[in-house]
Design a protein around this motif. Structure first.
Motif, PDB file in Angstrom:
ATOM      1  N   UNK A  36      -5.238  -5.381  -9.576  1.00  0.00           N
ATOM      2  CA  UNK A  36      -4.280  -5.606  -8.487  1.00  0.00           C
ATOM      3  C   UNK A  36      -3.666  -6.992  -8.587  1.00  0.00           C
ATOM      4  N   UNK A  90      -0.885   5.187   4.284  1.00  0.00           N
ATOM      5  CA  UNK A  90      -0.984   4.543   2.978  1.00  0.00           C
ATOM      6  C   UNK A  90      -2.230   5.024   2.270  1.00  0.00           C
ATOM      7  N   UNK A  91      -2.101   5.465   1.031  1.00  0.00           N
ATOM      8  CA  UNK A  91      -3.251   6.037   0.343  1.00  0.00           C
ATOM      9  C   UNK A  91      -3.972   4.959  -0.446  1.00  0.00           C
ATOM     10  N   UNK A  92      -5.098   5.316  -1.002  1.00  0.00           N
ATOM     11  CA  UNK A  92      -5.910   4.373  -1.765  1.00  0.00           C
ATOM     12  C   UNK A  92      -6.570   3.374  -0.848  1.00  0.00           C
ATOM     13  N   UNK A  93      -7.256   2.403  -1.423  1.00  0.00           N
ATOM     14  CA  UNK A  93      -7.895   1.401  -0.586  1.00  0.00           C
ATOM     15  C   UNK A  93      -8.400   0.278  -1.441  1.00  0.00           C
ATOM     16  N   UNK A  94      -8.877  -0.744  -0.784  1.00  0.00           N
ATOM     17  CA  UNK A  94      -9.372  -1.881  -1.550  1.00  0.00           C
ATOM     18  C   UNK A  94     -10.711  -1.545  -2.156  1.00  0.00           C
ATOM     19  N   UNK A 152      -2.729   0.271  -4.658  1.00  0.00           N
ATOM     20  CA  UNK A 152      -3.974  -0.143  -4.019  1.00  0.00           C
ATOM     21  C   UNK A 152      -5.177   0.585  -4.605  1.00  0.00           C
ATOM     22  N   UNK A 153      -4.942   1.549  -5.522  1.00  0.00           N
ATOM     23  CA  UNK A 153      -6.065   2.246  -6.147  1.00  0.00           C
ATOM     24  C   UNK A 153      -6.633   1.510  -7.349  1.00  0.00           C
ATOM     25  N   UNK A 171       0.803  -1.229   0.000  1.00  0.00           N
ATOM     26  CA  UNK A 171       0.000   0.000   0.000  1.00  0.00           C
ATOM     27  C   UNK A 171       0.836   1.280   0.000  1.00  0.00           C
ATOM     28  N   UNK A 172       2.085   1.182   0.448  1.00  0.00           N
ATOM     29  CA  UNK A 172       2.897   2.403   0.496  1.00  0.00           C
ATOM     30  C   UNK A 172       3.586   2.673  -0.834  1.00  0.00           C
ATOM     31  N   UNK A 174       7.609   1.018   6.846  1.00  0.00           N
ATOM     32  CA  UNK A 174       6.994   2.098   6.066  1.00  0.00           C
ATOM     33  C   UNK A 174       5.471   2.057   6.108  1.00  0.00           C
ATOM     34  N   UNK A 175       4.878   0.854   6.133  1.00  0.00           N
ATOM     35  CA  UNK A 175       3.423   0.770   6.173  1.00  0.00           C
ATOM     36  C   UNK A 175       2.886   1.337   7.489  1.00  0.00           C
ATOM     37  N   UNK A 192      -0.761   5.024  -6.437  1.00  0.00           N
ATOM     38  CA  UNK A 192      -0.663   3.862  -5.553  1.00  0.00           C
ATOM     39  C   UNK A 192      -1.286   2.607  -6.168  1.00  0.00           C
TER      40      UNK A 192
END
Ligand SMILES: Nc1ncnc2c1ncn2[C@@H]1O[C@H](COP(=O)(O)OP(=O)(O)O)[C@@H](O)[C@H]1O
Ligand SMILES: [Mg+2]
Lengths: 259, 361
Positions: free
Chosen positions: A155, B357-361, A148-149, A98-99, B265-266, A146
């Motif tokens: 993904x 952490x940006x974005x998401x599932x 995760x977007x 995610x980072x 980092x996470x 990112x």
């Protein structure tokens, strides 16, 4: 290059619990082998013994041999880290970092290992693997965004690109499509068909049609009862397993009579 | 109460047509609550006047009780029991919130109102050298310097120690040793700051014969800081999904690199917040500073040699003098200390938001 896998008398434990017992089978190089069987019969456990990820689980322990082109993965002095660089893995749920951006996710295996690449080299590797994963056209304009977007299917293809970027010889996939919609599933199946010229692929799936579509050989696992260890029932050419299996239990499972 | 005043449609739904539930129910309009509040205040005032209660607090309490009771009764009769209980719970939550906020807000208000007039450029840039307790002037430059140096030194000791301990506990620790460390961290969390100060005093100053210094104070502050850093970092590391570790390991990345490049980092946003809160917490410590740093009216920029001052110690000293001028200085220094802590908190929040952490599932 794709390598051959020979497993003999492999037994794996979680602490005192024996999860799989005495599995012996071989996997042909540059082919797709599918593992099928009811939930809890130890398909994931077995898959994870093939790249020494099983021992990452607390209490995880393995007996038996796994030969990769005649070299025992569990032999004396074998470094599990090197094994995992040779035998890559794609997980059930897509898990991009995610980072990191899309670009960095693909380059992660190289960067995390601390090897210094020139930017142009890295650019080439990222593009090649994203193309290889049939994802390049969808993400080429947003490599810095990112990972995760992306959508679930994207993904998962990103994770495949990430796994292939370290150039393994074998690719293990644990139900890679079970969290995806049918269109993304087709995209991944096409990808597997394309990758099998370069990699030895082992895929766990609950989807019989998928196993029949993508695999050259199929192995059926089963367990006698809940709490009993899982065993290999039979392994054969996929057409044979789906048309005329040697064991009654296999036919029952495939035709949906149980499991 | 509600049983006797069931609205018509509810009665209908309980009738022979079993299973028919009304989807629409009458609700109290917003103005009715405002009206109830006004009415309750009126009742409270009225009762207070008639009964000749002196305390306005008692009036308020009566008004509040009347409001809660009346809201519940009205809501139960119009909206039904479930909504009434919902309103009651909401009122209680709000009441607790206000009760919790009143001391906090009044503390900040009081300190700022009394302290700000005393804060000036001169105050921030001068020491107390040669200023007598009843004289005007003087400043807190030496105290700010001392606090900053002591807090920095304490962090230099405590942050690496705390981070590494937490990484050990979450990523490697199994069995006896890990349990023992967890236990000692728990015990350390409960150490009173004066005890930490006494420990360093007896070891560093009395046994090893070193003098008072900012560094001695920093060691005691570090003892207080380590368990906070360990705990918060541990929580943050546990939040990192195991799948990410496995994804990295499965690519043949060694475990230590996985921790350094993927896990930390996470979690870095949350870890930073925890560290900053620990900093804010030790910046206000007084007891170990009195014992170990001793206090000083002059500027001493060397934390390893000789007595220093610090903001909380300065407030304590000035308050002790008991003169009008010293009181003013104490309030002003307290306001500066609060500002210092607030800035640390804001920085922590900023970093947490920036690094999340940006974005998401
Ligand atoms: N982390 C674990 N700890 C303990 N037991 C486990 C763990 N993972 C799986 N098992 C056990 O191992 C057996 C095989 O599980 P798994 O390999 O996940 O099966 P499958 O992938 O075929 O559904 C099951 O009995 C399961 O309960
Ligand atoms: Mg599984």
């Amino acid at each position: 290059m794709a390598k051959r896998i020979d497993v003999s008398a492999l037994t794996a434990y979680y602490g005192a619990h024996k999860a799989i017992d005495g599995i012996t089978l071989h996997v042909e190089p540059a082919s797709v082998t599918a593992f099928i069987g009811p939930s809890g019969c130890g398909k994931s456990t077995f898959l994870r013994t093939l790249n020494r990820m099983h021992e990452v689980t607390p209490g995880g322990r393995v007996e038996g041999k796994v030969l990769l082109d005649n070299e025992d993965l569990y032999g004396q002095g074998v470094d599990p880290v090197s094994v995992r660089r040779t035998v890559g893995m794609v997980f059930q749920r897509p898990n991009p970092f995610p980072t990191m951006s899309i670009y960095d996710n693909v380059a992660a295996g190289l960067k995390l290992n601390g090897i210094k690449y020139r930017r142009s080299e890295l650019d080439d590797i990222v593009e090649k693997n994203l193309r290889g994963a049939n994802l390049w056209n969808e993400v080429k304009d947003r490599l810095g965004r990112p990972g995760s977007g992306l959508s679930g299917g994207q993904q998962q293809r990103l994770c495949i690109a990430r796994a292939t970027a370290v150039e393994p010889d074998v690719l293990l996939m644990d139900e890679p499509c079970s969290a995806l919609d049918p269109i993304s599933t087709l995209a991944i199946e096409d990808l597997i068909d394309k990758l099998k010229t370069e990699y030895t692929i082992v895929i766990v799936t609950h989807n019989m049609q998928q196993a029949a579509r993508v695999s050259d050989r199929t192995a059926f696992f089963n367990l006698a009862a809940i709490g009993e260890p899982g065993r290999l029932i039979e392994v054969d050419a996929t057409e044979k397993i789906f048309s005329n299996p040697s064991v009654q239990a296999t036919e029952d499972y495939i035709s949906g009579r149980f499991g | 109460m509600s049983g006797t005043t069931v609205p018509a449609d509810e009665e209908a739904s309980r009738g022979p047509a079993v299973g028919r539930v009304a989807l629409r129910r009458p609700r109290l309009p917003g103005w009715s609550l405002a009206a109830l509040a006004l009415g309750s205040v009126a009742v409270g005032t009225g009762v207070g006047l008639v009964a000749r209660l002196d305390s306005r607090g008692q009036w308020g309490l009566i008004a509040a009780l009347v409001f809660v009771g009346a809201t519940f009764a009205l809501s139960a009769s119009v909206e039904g029991r479930r909504h009434a209980v919902d309103r009651l719970a909401a009122v209680l939550v709000w009441a607790c919130f206000i009760v919790a906020m009143v001391p906090l807000a009044s503390l900040v208000w009081e300190t700022v109102a009394r302290g700000i007039p005393g804060v000036s450029w001169y105050f921030l840039t001068h020491s107390m050298n040669g200023v007598l307790s009843w004289q005007e002037g003087g400043g807190i430059y030496h105290a700010i310097l001392g606090t900053v140096e002591q807090v920095l030194l304490a962090s230099v000791i405590a942050i690496p120690l705390g981070l590494l301990t937490a990484v050990y506990l979450v990523e490697y620790g199994r069995g006896r040793l890990a349990r023992a460390i967890t236990f000692f961290v728990d015990v350390m969390t409960g150490i009173p700051s004066i005890v930490a100060g006494l420990f360093v005093l007896s070891l560093w100053i009395m046994m090893l014969d070193f003098g008072y210094s900012g560094f001695a104070g920093a060691m005691a502050l570090a003892i207080l800081m380590v368990p906070i850093v360990v705990r918060s970092t541990e929580e943050m590391l546990k939040l990192v999904p195991n799948e990410l570790r496995e994804a990295s390991l499965a690519m043949g990345v060694p475990k230590w690199r996985t921790i350094l490049k993927v896990v930390l980092p996470t979690a870095i946003g949350g870890i930073t917040t925890g560290v900053m809160l620990a900093l804010a917490r030790i910046a206000g410590e007084t007891a170990p500073i009195i014992l170990l740093v001793f206090g000083n009216n002059m500027i001493n920029g060397n934390p390893f040699e000789g007595a220093q001052s610090s903001l909380p110690l300065y407030v304590y000293e000035q308050w002790g003098f008991g003169t009008e001028q010293a009181f003013d200085r104490a309030w002003a220094a307290a306001a500066v200390l609060i500002a210092f802590v607030m800035i640390l908190n804001l920085v922590a929040r900023g970093i947490a938001r920036w690094k999340a952490p940006s974005g998401g599932r």
